[in-house]
Design a protein around this motif. Structure first.
Motif, PDB file in Angstrom:
ATOM      1  N   LEU A 212      99.518  39.258  32.097  1.00 42.68           N
ATOM      2  CA  LEU A 212      98.170  39.188  32.662  1.00 42.68           C
ATOM      3  C   LEU A 212      97.426  40.511  32.548  1.00 42.68           C
ATOM      4  O   LEU A 212      96.211  40.525  32.340  1.00 42.68           O
ATOM      5  CB  LEU A 212      98.236  38.745  34.132  1.00 42.68           C
ATOM      6  CG  LEU A 212      98.758  37.324  34.375  1.00 42.68           C
ATOM      7  CD1 LEU A 212      98.767  37.002  35.861  1.00 42.68           C
ATOM      8  CD2 LEU A 212      97.929  36.290  33.614  1.00 42.68           C
ATOM      9  N   GLU A 213      98.129  41.610  32.673  1.00 42.25           N
ATOM     10  CA  GLU A 213      97.469  42.914  32.582  1.00 42.25           C
ATOM     11  C   GLU A 213      96.939  43.186  31.184  1.00 42.25           C
ATOM     12  O   GLU A 213      96.089  44.066  31.010  1.00 42.25           O
ATOM     13  CB  GLU A 213      98.431  44.018  32.999  1.00 42.25           C
ATOM     14  CG  GLU A 213      98.814  43.979  34.477  1.00 42.25           C
ATOM     15  CD  GLU A 213      99.727  45.127  34.860  1.00 42.25           C
ATOM     16  OE1 GLU A 213     100.198  45.847  33.943  1.00 42.25           O
ATOM     17  OE2 GLU A 213      99.975  45.318  36.068  1.00 42.25           O
ATOM     18  N   ARG A 214      97.429  42.449  30.194  1.00 45.35           N
ATOM     19  CA  ARG A 214      96.990  42.657  28.808  1.00 45.35           C
ATOM     20  C   ARG A 214      95.960  41.632  28.355  1.00 45.35           C
ATOM     21  O   ARG A 214      95.599  41.590  27.183  1.00 45.35           O
ATOM     22  CB  ARG A 214      98.204  42.658  27.873  1.00 45.35           C
ATOM     23  CG  ARG A 214      99.035  43.924  28.048  1.00 45.35           C
ATOM     24  CD  ARG A 214     100.198  44.001  27.070  1.00 45.35           C
ATOM     25  NE  ARG A 214     101.315  43.182  27.505  1.00 45.35           N
ATOM     26  CZ  ARG A 214     101.797  42.156  26.831  1.00 45.35           C
ATOM     27  NH1 ARG A 214     101.236  41.778  25.706  1.00 45.35           N
ATOM     28  NH2 ARG A 214     102.843  41.486  27.290  1.00 45.35           N
TER      29      ARG A 214
ATOM     30  N   GLN B  67     101.844  34.883  38.858  1.00 46.44           N
ATOM     31  CA  GLN B  67     102.037  36.219  38.292  1.00 46.44           C
ATOM     32  C   GLN B  67     102.764  36.132  36.954  1.00 46.44           C
ATOM     33  O   GLN B  67     103.596  35.255  36.728  1.00 46.44           O
ATOM     34  CB  GLN B  67     102.845  37.082  39.253  1.00 46.44           C
ATOM     35  CG  GLN B  67     102.132  37.451  40.550  1.00 46.44           C
ATOM     36  CD  GLN B  67     101.124  38.583  40.349  1.00 46.44           C
ATOM     37  OE1 GLN B  67     100.934  39.074  39.236  1.00 46.44           O
ATOM     38  NE2 GLN B  67     100.492  39.009  41.435  1.00 46.44           N
TER      39      GLN B  67
ATOM     40  N   ASP C   9      88.202  42.290  32.303  1.00 48.22           N
ATOM     41  CA  ASP C   9      88.236  43.321  33.336  1.00 48.22           C
ATOM     42  C   ASP C   9      89.142  42.919  34.489  1.00 48.22           C
ATOM     43  O   ASP C   9      89.804  43.767  35.101  1.00 48.22           O
ATOM     44  CB  ASP C   9      86.818  43.590  33.859  1.00 48.22           C
ATOM     45  CG  ASP C   9      85.905  44.191  32.797  1.00 48.22           C
ATOM     46  OD1 ASP C   9      86.436  44.882  31.909  1.00 48.22           O
ATOM     47  OD2 ASP C   9      84.692  43.947  32.860  1.00 48.22           O
ATOM     48  N   GLU C  10      89.177  41.619  34.787  1.00 49.30           N
ATOM     49  CA  GLU C  10      89.936  41.135  35.935  1.00 49.30           C
ATOM     50  C   GLU C  10      90.553  39.779  35.623  1.00 49.30           C
ATOM     51  O   GLU C  10      89.950  38.956  34.942  1.00 49.30           O
ATOM     52  CB  GLU C  10      89.011  41.010  37.154  1.00 49.30           C
ATOM     53  CG  GLU C  10      89.688  40.426  38.395  1.00 49.30           C
ATOM     54  CD  GLU C  10      88.695  40.061  39.488  1.00 49.30           C
ATOM     55  OE1 GLU C  10      89.059  40.167  40.671  1.00 49.30           O
ATOM     56  OE2 GLU C  10      87.566  39.642  39.155  1.00 49.30           O
TER      57      GLU C  10
ATOM     58  N   MET D 298      92.814  47.139  29.842  1.00 49.62           N
ATOM     59  CA  MET D 298      93.838  46.534  30.701  1.00 49.62           C
ATOM     60  C   MET D 298      93.189  45.852  31.888  1.00 49.62           C
ATOM     61  O   MET D 298      92.352  46.430  32.577  1.00 49.62           O
ATOM     62  CB  MET D 298      94.824  47.606  31.187  1.00 49.62           C
ATOM     63  CG  MET D 298      95.910  47.056  32.084  1.00 49.62           C
ATOM     64  SD  MET D 298      97.130  48.291  32.584  1.00 49.62           S
ATOM     65  CE  MET D 298      97.995  48.534  31.049  1.00 49.62           C
ATOM     66  N   ALA D 299      93.553  44.589  32.130  1.00 45.90           N
ATOM     67  CA  ALA D 299      92.943  43.815  33.200  1.00 45.90           C
ATOM     68  C   ALA D 299      93.581  44.139  34.546  1.00 45.90           C
ATOM     69  O   ALA D 299      94.771  44.453  34.633  1.00 45.90           O
ATOM     70  CB  ALA D 299      93.089  42.318  32.913  1.00 45.90           C
ATOM     71  N   THR D 300      92.774  44.068  35.586  1.00 45.94           N
ATOM     72  CA  THR D 300      93.260  44.202  36.955  1.00 45.94           C
ATOM     73  C   THR D 300      93.586  42.812  37.490  1.00 45.94           C
ATOM     74  O   THR D 300      92.745  41.908  37.445  1.00 45.94           O
ATOM     75  CB  THR D 300      92.193  44.857  37.848  1.00 45.94           C
ATOM     76  OG1 THR D 300      91.878  46.148  37.334  1.00 45.94           O
ATOM     77  CG2 THR D 300      92.693  44.984  39.274  1.00 45.94           C
ATOM     78  N   VAL D 301      94.803  42.621  37.958  1.00 45.83           N
ATOM     79  CA  VAL D 301      95.231  41.324  38.469  1.00 45.83           C
ATOM     80  C   VAL D 301      95.019  41.284  39.975  1.00 45.83           C
ATOM     81  O   VAL D 301      95.533  42.132  40.709  1.00 45.83           O
ATOM     82  CB  VAL D 301      96.712  41.050  38.137  1.00 45.83           C
ATOM     83  CG1 VAL D 301      97.133  39.678  38.663  1.00 45.83           C
ATOM     84  CG2 VAL D 301      96.952  41.137  36.640  1.00 45.83           C
ATOM     85  N   THR D 302      94.244  40.319  40.436  1.00 47.08           N
ATOM     86  CA  THR D 302      93.961  40.174  41.863  1.00 47.08           C
ATOM     87  C   THR D 302      94.363  38.781  42.331  1.00 47.08           C
ATOM     88  O   THR D 302      94.403  37.833  41.540  1.00 47.08           O
ATOM     89  CB  THR D 302      92.467  40.405  42.165  1.00 47.08           C
ATOM     90  OG1 THR D 302      91.680  39.471  41.406  1.00 47.08           O
ATOM     91  CG2 THR D 302      92.051  41.817  41.793  1.00 47.08           C
TER      92      THR D 302
END
Length: 462
Positions: free
Chosen positions: A350-352, A346, A356-357, A1-5
């Motif tokens: 995006l989390e999928r 957003q 990594d990010e 799962m990606a980290t969204v920044t």
């Protein structure tokens, strides 16, 4: 799962995203006889018009309320009224779609109120389709403008069916995301019709921006779905939404007309298309046509051929969320490593993303991260070409705008055929880069093995 920044820079440098009102206007271009109208300054419209014309290489209808400094301060009612009357009287559109911009949103113009007043003042406009969507360009992005506009079209234009109305079991509604090209929509239409289904696309860019030449010039869009057909979409048996961005419009259609829906977040790749084809077989009651079984086999073979070249490559991709998710997921399944992922706004997908990010940023972020992490393939729209040149890595153009190559409207990435062709295009880019830099490729190693005729023993030629 990606980290969204979210990027913390004070300003965007080499922006990746296109504005929200442009996305809204783009959606209106999928309606027949439409005239999109941006409520703002002339510069807002001319900038968007330039992008559309350069991307499609076609005449694109787009008008403006031409707000001046004084009109912005005092309010834009007169500008909106005059723009609507001029368009209605001179171009004879079937619908006018109005999108706000940053300057009018900051002022707080009540455009819905303006439209009510204009209808009362001008009886000829009492029942004329006028659809307004608030799309300030100081927030959100291109995909958001498209998403809001299609949902608003459903809310305003679709008529609720009568309680005793019979649904057409063969008719389906198709809500395509902004990441799909007119070529993608043509391919999807063929697939639906091969299952005996009758699709209604909203919006239908394949009818208006597919590059065909009309018999006579018209100042509005020259194709697309008609307002009358949109009104009857509540009679369909199913709604198919393509891209997570279209869930909002599908839910609006279900709420207003009771049409069940299914969202396909991806249509690029083997497994997503298997699920899509089986769903069509299920709702149509028909077996899968043999041509798609053959196309599936061709895709599987293409994946086998290309994974030698794509597997292990470090990918840097910058795109709108749904396009980012679609392309990066397919390439991850081909063995590529999604090392850098940059997007514009957003989104729940995006989390999928297989990274990594995921950074909500700009093309400067994409270039710097690709350089630091040693990426050897970059994917973005045409504004990313300079970054790829500086990094000296292959560059694949995807998304909007694509102004330095021909045929942007006909690119294909959906279905088995579209995925196959996309894999070959990217694989060939990588092969060409290897040849240019005189680096050995798997094919080179394979060709070094020559079987001696008459014996079963290979000989390695140095």
């Amino acid at each position: 799962m990606a980290t969204v920044t979210i990027g913390k820079k004070a300003c965007a440098v080499n922006p990746l995203k296109m504005s929200q009102p442009i996305g809204g206007a783009f959606a209106f271009m999928g309606l027949r006889g439409s005239m999109p109208l941006l409520h703002g300054s002339q510069g807002c419209t001319s900038f968007g018009l330039t992008l559309f014309v350069r991307h499609f290489k076609e005449a694109v209808p787009l008008q403006t309320t031409a707000m001046s400094e004084v009109a912005t301060v005092l309010g834009g009612y007169e500008n909106v009224e005059q723009a609507i009357l001029n368009i209605y009287n001179r171009t004879k559109p079937e619908i006018i779609g109005i999108c706000s911009t940053g300057v009018t949103e900051t002022k707080g113009d009540d455009v819905e109120g303006y439209i009510r007043t204009i209808r009362q003042k001008h009886p000829q406009l009492a029942n004329f389709p006028l659809v307004y969507v608030p799309t300030p360009d100081f927030k959100d992005a291109f995909q958001d403008g498209w998403e809001k506009t299609v949902a608003r079209m459903v809310e305003v234009l679709v008529e609720a069916p009568k309680a005793d109305a019979q649904r057409d079991s063969a008719r389906i509604n198709v809500l395509p995301g902004c990441h799909l090209t007119p070529g993608d929509l043509d391919e999807l239409r063929t697939i639906f019709e091969d299952f005996g289904l009758k699709p209604s696309f909203l919006p239908d860019l394949a009818g208006s921006l597919d590059g065909h030449i009309p018999d006579e010039f018209t100042p509005t869009t020259i194709g697309g779905i008609g307002v009358d057909e949109v009104a009857t979409m509540g009679q369909a048996a199913w709604t198919i939404a393509i891209g997570a961005q279209m869930r909002r419009a599908a839910e609006a259609l279900e709420k207003k007309a009771g049409v069940p829906f299914r969202v396909f977040e991806r249509l690029c790749g083997l497994i997503p298309n298997d699920e899509f084809i089986m769903f069509l077989s299920e709702i149509s009651g028909r077996p899968v046509p043999p041509k798609y079984r053959r196309q599936r086999g061709q895709l599987a073979d293409a994946m086998l051929d290309a994974h030698f070249h794509i597997g292990g490559k470090k990918l840097a991709i910058g795109a709108e969320p749904d396009l980012l998710f679609d392309l990066s997921s397919m390439l991850h399944e081909m063995g590529a490593k999604v090392t850098v992922a940059v997007t514009t706004t957003q989104s729940p997908v995006l989390e999928r993303v297989a990274a990594d990010e995921v950074l909500i940023g700009d093309l400067e972020d994409l270039e710097n991260l690709a350089k630091d992490r040693g990426c050897n393939l970059l994917i973005s729209h045409s504004h990313g070409r300079q970054a790829a040149a500086r990094l000296k890595i292959p560059f694949y153009r995807a998304g909007f705008p694509m102004f330095d190559r021909l045929g942007a409207g006909h690119l294909l990435s959906v279905g088995y055929r579209g995925t196959r062709d996309l894999i070959f295009d990217i694989g060939n880019l990588i092969i060409a880069d290897h040849e240019e830099n005189h680096e050995p490729t798997p094919d080179t190693w394979r060709n070094d093995l020559v079987e001696i005729q008459g014996s079963g023993d290979p000989m390695i030629i140095h």
